[in-house]
Design an enzyme around this catalytic site. Structure first.
Site, PDB file in Angstrom:
ATOM      1  N   GLU A 103       0.813  -1.220   0.000  1.00 36.25           N
ATOM      2  CA  GLU A 103       0.000   0.000   0.000  1.00 36.25           C
ATOM      3  C   GLU A 103       0.845   1.268   0.000  1.00 36.25           C
ATOM      4  O   GLU A 103       0.316   2.378  -0.072  1.00 36.25           O
ATOM      5  CB  GLU A 103      -0.960  -0.001   1.198  1.00 36.25           C
ATOM      6  CG  GLU A 103      -2.078  -1.034   1.087  1.00 36.25           C
ATOM      7  CD  GLU A 103      -2.906  -0.872  -0.180  1.00 36.25           C
ATOM      8  OE1 GLU A 103      -3.397   0.238  -0.431  1.00 36.25           O
ATOM      9  OE2 GLU A 103      -3.049  -1.871  -0.918  1.00 36.25           O
ATOM     10  N   ARG A 109      15.375   8.793 -23.653  1.00 34.30           N
ATOM     11  CA  ARG A 109      15.346   9.042 -25.101  1.00 34.30           C
ATOM     12  C   ARG A 109      15.506  10.520 -25.446  1.00 34.30           C
ATOM     13  O   ARG A 109      15.737  10.875 -26.598  1.00 34.30           O
ATOM     14  CB  ARG A 109      14.112   8.434 -25.751  1.00 34.30           C
ATOM     15  CG  ARG A 109      12.783   8.905 -25.225  1.00 34.30           C
ATOM     16  CD  ARG A 109      11.656   8.021 -25.691  1.00 34.30           C
ATOM     17  NE  ARG A 109      11.644   7.912 -27.144  1.00 34.30           N
ATOM     18  CZ  ARG A 109      11.362   8.904 -27.966  1.00 34.30           C
ATOM     19  NH1 ARG A 109      11.085  10.101 -27.507  1.00 34.30           N
ATOM     20  NH2 ARG A 109      11.361   8.714 -29.273  1.00 34.30           N
ATOM     21  N   ASP A 134      13.219  16.216 -33.623  1.00 28.10           N
ATOM     22  CA  ASP A 134      13.034  17.611 -34.019  1.00 28.10           C
ATOM     23  C   ASP A 134      11.681  17.785 -34.706  1.00 28.10           C
ATOM     24  O   ASP A 134      11.498  18.656 -35.526  1.00 28.10           O
ATOM     25  CB  ASP A 134      14.192  18.118 -34.889  1.00 28.10           C
ATOM     26  CG  ASP A 134      14.488  17.185 -36.041  1.00 28.10           C
ATOM     27  OD1 ASP A 134      13.731  17.224 -37.026  1.00 28.10           O
ATOM     28  OD2 ASP A 134      15.468  16.418 -35.937  1.00 28.10           O
TER      29      ASP A 134
HETATM   30  C1  9D3 Z   1      -6.390   1.525  -0.931  1.00 25.52           C
HETATM   31  C2  9D3 Z   1      -5.950   2.125  -2.179  1.00 25.52           C
HETATM   32  N1  9D3 Z   1      -4.642   1.597  -2.576  1.00 25.52           N
HETATM   33  C3  9D3 Z   1      -4.709   0.446  -3.503  1.00 25.52           C
HETATM   34  C4  9D3 Z   1      -5.915   0.195  -4.277  1.00 25.52           C
HETATM   35  C5  9D3 Z   1      -3.843   2.700  -3.066  1.00 25.52           C
HETATM   36  C6  9D3 Z   1      -2.672   2.299  -3.848  1.00 25.52           C
HETATM   37  C7  9D3 Z   1      -1.486   1.931  -3.228  1.00 25.52           C
HETATM   38  C8  9D3 Z   1      -0.385   1.574  -3.987  1.00 25.52           C
HETATM   39  C9  9D3 Z   1      -2.711   2.327  -5.230  1.00 25.52           C
HETATM   40  C10 9D3 Z   1      -1.605   1.948  -5.985  1.00 25.52           C
HETATM   41  C11 9D3 Z   1      -0.458   1.577  -5.366  1.00 25.52           C
HETATM   42  C12 9D3 Z   1       0.734   1.193  -6.183  1.00 25.52           C
HETATM   43  N2  9D3 Z   1       1.001   2.204  -7.211  1.00 25.52           N
HETATM   44  C13 9D3 Z   1       2.161   2.844  -7.315  1.00 25.52           C
HETATM   45  O1  9D3 Z   1       3.087   2.581  -6.585  1.00 25.52           O
HETATM   46  C14 9D3 Z   1       2.271   3.914  -8.285  1.00 25.52           C
HETATM   47  C15 9D3 Z   1       1.358   4.380  -9.289  1.00 25.52           C
HETATM   48  C16 9D3 Z   1       0.055   3.951  -9.684  1.00 25.52           C
HETATM   49  O2  9D3 Z   1      -0.552   3.003  -9.163  1.00 25.52           O
HETATM   50  N3  9D3 Z   1      -0.570   4.640 -10.695  1.00 25.52           N
HETATM   51  C17 9D3 Z   1       0.013   5.680 -11.335  1.00 25.52           C
HETATM   52  N4  9D3 Z   1       1.218   6.117 -11.014  1.00 25.52           N
HETATM   53  C18 9D3 Z   1       1.879   5.457 -10.004  1.00 25.52           C
HETATM   54  S1  9D3 Z   1       3.387   5.887  -9.438  1.00 25.52           S
HETATM   55  C19 9D3 Z   1       3.418   4.681  -8.305  1.00 25.52           C
END
Ligand code: 9D3
Length: 246
Positions: A115, A153, A168
């Protein structure tokens, strides 16, 4: 540019080193990748990297001690690098952000799992937070790959001669035009004749018109924030008229 990534799944980052444009950039030393695994900094027999959240609730968190130790080692190796935490709560990463990050000489990316990470680690180590968009992933590794790919890139010397035309491109903030390669007729469908004409001005105008038209159809908000030159306005008006007629 040097990237340090703190991750429990270093194997996910390795693909970038082996594949395509980014693979060649790392091979040519245009960019460098160093990986730090919090599991290597555990001291218990089970090599524990997660723990239950205070206050209860579902899911686990990355526990602070091994994560902090990994980040501290990364910082000791890369003392001038800012520490970026990849999190759904972060600033949205886009092409503008990629160009900003490409100006730096180094950055450390923290990929969370479970989480997320204990907030005290965020408080004492993290300089900035980045999200790649509004969808739920399982961790920060894919976002780290996205950020590094988009930044690498842009680095001088990253793209070969074949790719550099893209860079470009005058069509920044427009969608790309359609592309065709051989055969001239595929399954009964011909390539647009203008592309075979050899008239480079006509080809440039057609591509620009297609880009403008597609952007107008699919991403109109990009046009409102961009503004159009006189030529572009004429080409788009013509596209819209053809669209309404057909
Ligand atoms: C209780 C809600 N959680 C899960 C359903 C919140 C949650 C915790 C950890 C949601 C996603 C995550 C893991 N995601 C990332 O580490 C993450 C992420 C993403 O899920 N979406 C867009 N950018 C990123 S950058 C890191």
């Amino acid at each position: 540019m040097r990237f340090g990534v703190v991750t429990l799944f270093p194997g996910m980052l390795q693909s970038l080193l082996e594949t395509g444009v980014t693979g060649r950039a790392f091979e040519r030393r245009v960019a460098q990748l160093v990986l730090w695994n919090p599991r290597d900094y555990t001291r218990d027999v089970h090599r524990t990297v997660d723990d239950r959240p205070y206050g209860g609730g579902p899911g686990m968190l990355m526990k602070p001690e091994p994560l902090l130790a990994a980040i501290e080692d990364a910082r000791a190796t890369m003392p001038h690098a800012r520490v970026a935490y990849l999190t759904p709560q972060g600033r949205r990463f886009d092409q503008r952000a990629a160009t900003e990050l490409a100006q730096r000489s180094a950055m450390i990316l923290i990929a969370g799992r479970y989480e997320g990470v204990d907030e005290r680690v965020v408080g004492r180590c993290v300089d900035e937070e980045w999200s790649i968009g509004d969808y739920v992933l399982s961790g920060g590794e894919l976002p780290a790959l996205v950020v590094i790919d988009a930044v690498v890139r842009l680095l001088p010397g990253a793209l070969g001669d074949d790719d550099s035309a893209q860079q470009d491109s005058y069509m920044d903030d427009l969608l790309d035009c359609p592309h065709y390669t051989r055969p001239e007729i595929f399954d009964g469908e011909a390539v647009p004749p203008v592309l075979l004409s050899g008239d480079h001005q006509a080809i440039r105008r057609w591509r620009l018109q297609q880009s403008l038209g597609r952007t107008w159809l699919r991403r109109p908000e990009l046009l409102s924030s961009r503004g159009l030159s006189a030529e572009e306005q004429i080409l788009l008006d013509e596209f819209i008229r053809a669209q309404n007629a057909g």
